[in-house]
Design an enzyme around this catalytic site. Structure first.
Site, PDB file in Angstrom:
ATOM      1  N   SER A   9       0.844  -1.192   0.000  1.00  0.00           N
ATOM      2  CA  SER A   9       0.000   0.000   0.000  1.00  0.00           C
ATOM      3  C   SER A   9       0.878   1.240   0.000  1.00  0.00           C
ATOM      4  O   SER A   9       1.681   1.438   0.915  1.00  0.00           O
ATOM      5  CB  SER A   9      -0.902   0.011   1.235  1.00  0.00           C
ATOM      6  OG  SER A   9      -1.471   1.296   1.377  1.00  0.00           O
ATOM      7  N   HIS A  34      -1.406  -1.329  -4.177  1.00  0.00           N
ATOM      8  CA  HIS A  34      -2.651  -0.989  -3.483  1.00  0.00           C
ATOM      9  C   HIS A  34      -2.705   0.529  -3.257  1.00  0.00           C
ATOM     10  O   HIS A  34      -1.802   1.107  -2.655  1.00  0.00           O
ATOM     11  CB  HIS A  34      -2.693  -1.744  -2.157  1.00  0.00           C
ATOM     12  CG  HIS A  34      -3.986  -1.633  -1.411  1.00  0.00           C
ATOM     13  ND1 HIS A  34      -5.084  -2.440  -1.688  1.00  0.00           N
ATOM     14  CD2 HIS A  34      -4.372  -0.821  -0.396  1.00  0.00           C
ATOM     15  CE1 HIS A  34      -6.073  -2.136  -0.872  1.00  0.00           C
ATOM     16  NE2 HIS A  34      -5.672  -1.143  -0.066  1.00  0.00           N
ATOM     17  N   ASP A  36      -4.955   3.605  -1.728  1.00  0.00           N
ATOM     18  CA  ASP A  36      -6.048   3.917  -0.801  1.00  0.00           C
ATOM     19  C   ASP A  36      -6.569   5.322  -1.037  1.00  0.00           C
ATOM     20  O   ASP A  36      -5.890   6.305  -0.743  1.00  0.00           O
ATOM     21  CB  ASP A  36      -5.537   3.805   0.643  1.00  0.00           C
ATOM     22  CG  ASP A  36      -5.288   2.368   1.044  1.00  0.00           C
ATOM     23  OD1 ASP A  36      -6.214   1.554   0.924  1.00  0.00           O
ATOM     24  OD2 ASP A  36      -4.155   2.066   1.475  1.00  0.00           O
ATOM     25  N   MET A  38      -9.151   8.105   0.075  1.00  0.00           N
ATOM     26  CA  MET A  38     -10.000   8.467   1.224  1.00  0.00           C
ATOM     27  C   MET A  38     -10.516   9.893   1.044  1.00  0.00           C
ATOM     28  O   MET A  38      -9.793  10.758   0.550  1.00  0.00           O
ATOM     29  CB  MET A  38      -9.182   8.396   2.516  1.00  0.00           C
ATOM     30  CG  MET A  38      -8.533   7.053   2.759  1.00  0.00           C
ATOM     31  SD  MET A  38      -7.759   6.992   4.381  1.00  0.00           S
ATOM     32  CE  MET A  38      -6.842   5.442   4.239  1.00  0.00           C
ATOM     33  N   HIS A  67      -8.585   0.985  -3.741  1.00  0.00           N
ATOM     34  CA  HIS A  67      -9.500   0.774  -2.626  1.00  0.00           C
ATOM     35  C   HIS A  67     -10.148   2.121  -2.293  1.00  0.00           C
ATOM     36  O   HIS A  67      -9.495   3.015  -1.759  1.00  0.00           O
ATOM     37  CB  HIS A  67      -8.675   0.228  -1.443  1.00  0.00           C
ATOM     38  CG  HIS A  67      -9.444   0.054  -0.177  1.00  0.00           C
ATOM     39  ND1 HIS A  67      -8.829  -0.174   1.051  1.00  0.00           N
ATOM     40  CD2 HIS A  67     -10.784   0.059   0.089  1.00  0.00           C
ATOM     41  CE1 HIS A  67      -9.736  -0.309   1.986  1.00  0.00           C
ATOM     42  NE2 HIS A  67     -10.932  -0.161   1.444  1.00  0.00           N
ATOM     43  N   MET A  69     -12.314   4.447  -0.208  1.00  0.00           N
ATOM     44  CA  MET A  69     -12.947   4.683   1.097  1.00  0.00           C
ATOM     45  C   MET A  69     -13.619   6.042   1.001  1.00  0.00           C
ATOM     46  O   MET A  69     -13.188   7.027   1.608  1.00  0.00           O
ATOM     47  CB  MET A  69     -11.884   4.629   2.201  1.00  0.00           C
ATOM     48  CG  MET A  69     -11.466   3.202   2.516  1.00  0.00           C
ATOM     49  SD  MET A  69      -9.872   3.090   3.312  1.00  0.00           S
ATOM     50  CE  MET A  69      -8.828   3.109   1.857  1.00  0.00           C
ATOM     51  N   MET A 138     -11.465  -5.849   5.792  1.00  0.00           N
ATOM     52  CA  MET A 138     -10.686  -4.882   6.579  1.00  0.00           C
ATOM     53  C   MET A 138     -10.331  -5.510   7.923  1.00  0.00           C
ATOM     54  O   MET A 138     -11.209  -5.919   8.682  1.00  0.00           O
ATOM     55  CB  MET A 138     -11.494  -3.601   6.803  1.00  0.00           C
ATOM     56  CG  MET A 138     -11.734  -2.762   5.555  1.00  0.00           C
ATOM     57  SD  MET A 138     -10.255  -2.369   4.602  1.00  0.00           S
ATOM     58  CE  MET A 138      -9.239  -1.509   5.809  1.00  0.00           C
ATOM     59  N   GLY A 146      -0.679   1.559   9.546  1.00  0.00           N
ATOM     60  CA  GLY A 146       0.067   1.315  10.776  1.00  0.00           C
ATOM     61  C   GLY A 146      -0.763   0.982  12.006  1.00  0.00           C
ATOM     62  O   GLY A 146      -0.297   1.138  13.136  1.00  0.00           O
ATOM     63  N   ASP A 176      -6.658  -6.495   4.517  1.00  0.00           N
ATOM     64  CA  ASP A 176      -6.134  -5.130   4.482  1.00  0.00           C
ATOM     65  C   ASP A 176      -6.082  -4.530   5.876  1.00  0.00           C
ATOM     66  O   ASP A 176      -7.119  -4.235   6.461  1.00  0.00           O
ATOM     67  CB  ASP A 176      -7.020  -4.279   3.556  1.00  0.00           C
ATOM     68  CG  ASP A 176      -6.428  -2.910   3.291  1.00  0.00           C
ATOM     69  OD1 ASP A 176      -5.296  -2.645   3.740  1.00  0.00           O
ATOM     70  OD2 ASP A 176      -7.113  -2.109   2.626  1.00  0.00           O
ATOM     71  N   GLY A 177      -4.861  -4.353   6.370  1.00  0.00           N
ATOM     72  CA  GLY A 177      -4.650  -3.674   7.646  1.00  0.00           C
ATOM     73  C   GLY A 177      -3.892  -4.517   8.651  1.00  0.00           C
ATOM     74  O   GLY A 177      -4.315  -5.622   8.989  1.00  0.00           O
TER      75      GLY A 177
HETATM   76  C1  DX5 Z   1      -6.378   1.467   5.766  1.00  0.00           C
HETATM   77  C2  DX5 Z   1      -5.971   1.153   4.353  1.00  0.00           C
HETATM   78  C3  DX5 Z   1      -4.881   0.183   4.258  1.00  0.00           C
HETATM   79  C4  DX5 Z   1      -3.582   0.635   4.833  1.00  0.00           C
HETATM   80  C5  DX5 Z   1      -2.886  -0.586   5.367  1.00  0.00           C
HETATM   81  O1  DX5 Z   1      -7.559   2.173   5.770  1.00  0.00           O
HETATM   82  O2  DX5 Z   1      -7.068   0.629   3.629  1.00  0.00           O
HETATM   83  O3  DX5 Z   1      -4.683  -0.233   2.908  1.00  0.00           O
HETATM   84  O4  DX5 Z   1      -2.736   1.272   3.910  1.00  0.00           O
HETATM   85  O5  DX5 Z   1      -1.775  -0.162   6.046  1.00  0.00           O
HETATM   86  P1  DX5 Z   1      -1.019  -1.100   7.092  1.00  0.00           P
HETATM   87  O6  DX5 Z   1      -0.522  -2.280   6.336  1.00  0.00           O
HETATM   88  O7  DX5 Z   1       0.085  -0.209   7.577  1.00  0.00           O
HETATM   89  O8  DX5 Z   1      -1.993  -1.462   8.172  1.00  0.00           O
HETATM   90 ZN    ZN Z   2      -6.629  -0.317   1.629  1.00  0.00          ZN
END
Ligand code: DX5
Ligand code: ZN
Length: 224
Positions: A9, A34, A36, A38, A67, A69, A138, A146, A176-177
């Site tokens: 990601s 990946h 993200d 948001m 992805h 969000m 998720m 993180g 994911d996460g």
């Molecule tokens: C969180 C994201 C993830 C995030 C994962 O909302 O959708 O894709 O980047 O990060 P890590 O692997 O650090 O948890």
């Molecule tokens: Zn994600």
């Protein structure tokens, strides 16, 4: 033996060096990139949109796993196609007309995915699982990289796997996460197909080695 995909990601990468980060992923053992997106409404954080994604696409040699969000994702499907999304994942919780949205994504030539939050039941995927290519489970509450992995994810993977088999679906299971070196193999053993990793990759001194380590850890797992 099924192939496990690793999807770093870029949320955890240094955006001042986004070109270098994509080049690093290009040359690594990673499978997908990946991304993200948001909006500060569906989740309490804002990341990036179309111009950044299009810039990533120009450099990327691996598929973009986007992805979303965001609220009302159905309003932007064509824009994400134009920006270069290969897989486009929307949140079930943000999509009152999920079936229509999924089919619109496929009609645009992208691979449709559905993401569900940690509190959302696998049962809610029952009617849609046959129409999608990916379920993004998720394993943290979406919004930030993180965060700590939520252990209940393992039982969700098993229930999702049973649903996929019972409905003869082709959907991959993406986690994911909070994916790290300690849980990667266990997630694959439970049934995961794709592991997203932000902090574990870009928080490492050597991200290329971290990707390879995830790849090796998961490749060596005895699959059931
Ligand atoms: C969180 C994201 C993830 C995030 C994962 O909302 O959708 O894709 O980047 O990060 P890590 O692997 O650090 O948890
Ligand atoms: Zn994600």
């Amino acid at each position: 033996m099924k192939k496990i995909l690793i999807a770093p990601s870029i949320l955890s990468a240094d955006f001042g060096k986004v070109y270098e980060s994509i080049e690093l992923i290009n040359k690594s053992d990673a499978d997908w990139i990946h991304c993200d997106v948001m909006d500060g409404r569906f989740v309490p954080n804002i990341t990036f949109g179309f111009p950044v994604l299009a810039a990533v696409k120009r450099v990327a040699k691996k598929p973009l796993d986007v992805h979303l969000m965001i609220v009302e994702p159905e309003n932007y499907l064509n824009d994400f196609k134009k920006a270069g999304a290969d897989t486009l994942t929307v949140h079930l919780e943000a999509s009152p007309h999920l079936h229509r949205t999924i089919h619109a994504i496929r009609d645009l030539g992208m691979s449709p995915g559905v993401a569900i939050n940690p509190h959302t039941s696998i049962d809610l995927l029952y009617e849609i699982i046959g129409d999608i290519d990916l379920v993004c489970l998720m394993s943290v509450n979406p919004g930030f990289g993180g965060q700590k992995f939520i252990e209940n994810t393992y039982s969700k993977i098993e229930r999702l796997k049973n649903l996929i088999i019972s409905k003869n679906s082709q959907a991959k299971i993406e986690i994911d996460g909070g994916v790290d070196f300690n849980n990667a193999a266990k997630l694959v053993a439970a049934g995961a197909d794709v592991l997203v990793a932000g902090n574990t990759v870009f928080g490492a001194n050597n991200p290329t080695e971290a990707i390879l380590k995830l790849k090796n850890l998961t490749a060596n797992t005895i699959l059931n």
